[in-house]
Design an enzyme around this catalytic site. Structure first.
Site, mmCIF file in Angstrom:
data_model
loop_
_atom_site.group_PDB
_atom_site.id
_atom_site.type_symbol
_atom_site.label_atom_id
_atom_site.label_comp_id
_atom_site.label_asym_id
_atom_site.label_seq_id
_atom_site.Cartn_x
_atom_site.Cartn_y
_atom_site.Cartn_z
ATOM 1 C CG HIS A 182 -1.919 -1.105 1.268
ATOM 2 N ND1 HIS A 182 -1.778 -2.468 1.221
ATOM 3 C CD2 HIS A 182 -3.190 -1.004 1.271
ATOM 4 C CE1 HIS A 182 -2.796 -3.242 1.142
ATOM 5 N NE2 HIS A 182 -3.502 -2.371 1.275
ATOM 6 N NE ARG A 202 0.213 3.752 4.314
ATOM 7 C CZ ARG A 202 0.808 4.965 4.222
ATOM 8 N NH1 ARG A 202 1.037 5.417 3.124
ATOM 9 N NH2 ARG A 202 1.599 5.618 5.180
ATOM 10 C CB ALA A 223 -11.304 -0.848 3.693
ATOM 11 C CG HIS A 224 -7.352 -0.924 0.916
ATOM 12 N ND1 HIS A 224 -6.758 -2.122 1.192
ATOM 13 C CD2 HIS A 224 -8.226 -1.187 0.011
ATOM 14 C CE1 HIS A 224 -7.402 -3.258 0.751
ATOM 15 N NE2 HIS A 224 -8.223 -2.632 -0.016
ATOM 16 N N GLY A 225 -8.451 3.259 0.006
ATOM 17 C CA GLY A 225 -9.135 3.836 -1.213
ATOM 18 C C GLY A 225 -10.622 4.117 -1.166
#
Length: 310
Positions: A182, A202, A223-225
């Site tokens: 990530h 991230r 969560a990511h994104g």
């Protein structure tokens, strides 16, 4: 002590009934047994009948106040939205004085930009290349991972991790799961608030983004994104999976889950414990597992009940 006349001047109620020559020492919840003149309370229009039992104190209430409920030993401040008026009173007059400074036990990395009038709590870690905007508060034991950008007037509670890596894996040639790096970051807009014990990951690439005035409760996982639009709220125990997009003014209720890559529109209400497995359009209210538009879900329940009790 605060002069009631000062509170009235700041809040500007629609109407005042009773004696304004009072001093206020505290704000309390509505107490039918209160015997003090120097406390401030509030009641919503829904529960205005309780006012007939209040014998003393200053009460913020709505215009639904009946003449039959008025007690000569009370003072009534009339507002269209009593709850909002009480919030303003608490913020203006009863909030503890804001701390400013960096605690001795905090750890600050390299190339970190910290704005004016910031507070960083005990044992908080700010990793390299982070930006912290003016008037922001980061409470004790929170970790802000590298490259995170935090705006102005942000409040981040205790024991959070902002900018940690997400849960992203892929099987290799041998069938073993391998971690996908990530290399993105987290961007938090102005006036965002994050509770305690929450994780915001991230992005794999790009950024996880919380826009201006987003409010996130305790024990939430983002969560990511993920991208969350202005003025949206994500409440306790909610899970927002990777690459979800949420619009503006949307309510994500406690213990709800949103499947990865789903798009949730603006002005949406996601009901308690709902499991969102498909996109949600602007203005919809969805409930259940899997989550469906409320009228559809209730109609299905009605049909099921009719079959059961035939």
């Amino acid at each position: 002590m605060i002069a009631l006349s000062e509170i009235i001047e700041r809040l500007n109620p629609e109407k005042v009934i009773g004696n304004i020559d009072r001093e206020i020492i505290n704000a309390i919840q509505l107490d039918l047994n209160n015997d003090r003149d120097d406390v401030l309370m509030w009641v919503s229009a829904k529960f205005s009948e309780k006012l007939k039992e209040v014998k003393k104190g200053v009460v913020i209430c709505s215009s639904s106040l009946s003449d039959d409920f008025i007690n000569p030993d009370c003072t009534y401040l009339i507002f269209e939205n009593p709850r909002l008026a009480f919030q303003k009173a608490l913020s203006e007059f009863f909030m503890p004085k804001k701390k400013i400074g960096i605690s001795k036990t905090a750890i600050i990395g390299e190339n970190v930009s910290i704005g004016k009038n910031v507070y960083i709590g005990e044992y908080t870690v700010i990793e390299d290349n982070c930006t912290i905007g003016d008037h922001t508060v980061i409470d004790h034991h929170t970790t802000i991972k590298k490259d995170t950008i935090i705006g102005e007037n942000v409040i981040i509670g205790a024991n959070n991790t902002i900018g940690g890596v997400g849960f992203g894996y892929e099987k290799d040639e041998t069938g073993q799961f391998v971690f996908i790096p990530h290399i993105g970051n987290v961007i938090i807009g102005n006036n965002v608030e994050v509770g305690n014990n929450t994780c915001i990951d991230r992005a794999v690439l790009g950024s996880t983004v919380l826009m201006e005035n987003v409010k996130v409760d305790n024990l939430v996982h983002i969560a990511h994104g993920v991208k969350i639009g202005k003025n949206s709220l994500v409440i306790a125990n909610a899970m927002v999976a990777g690459s979800v997009e949420i619009g503006e003014n949307t309510w994500v209720a406690p213990s709800s889950s949103i499947l990865n890559q789903k798009k949730v529109g603006s002005d949406v209400t996601i009901g308690l414990s709902a499991v969102v497995v498909k996109d949600v359009e602007n203005g919809q209210t969805v409930i259940g597992s899997p989550a469906e538009e409320i009228s559809v879900a209730l109609n299905k329940k009605k049909i099921m009940n009719e079959k059961l009790f035939k």
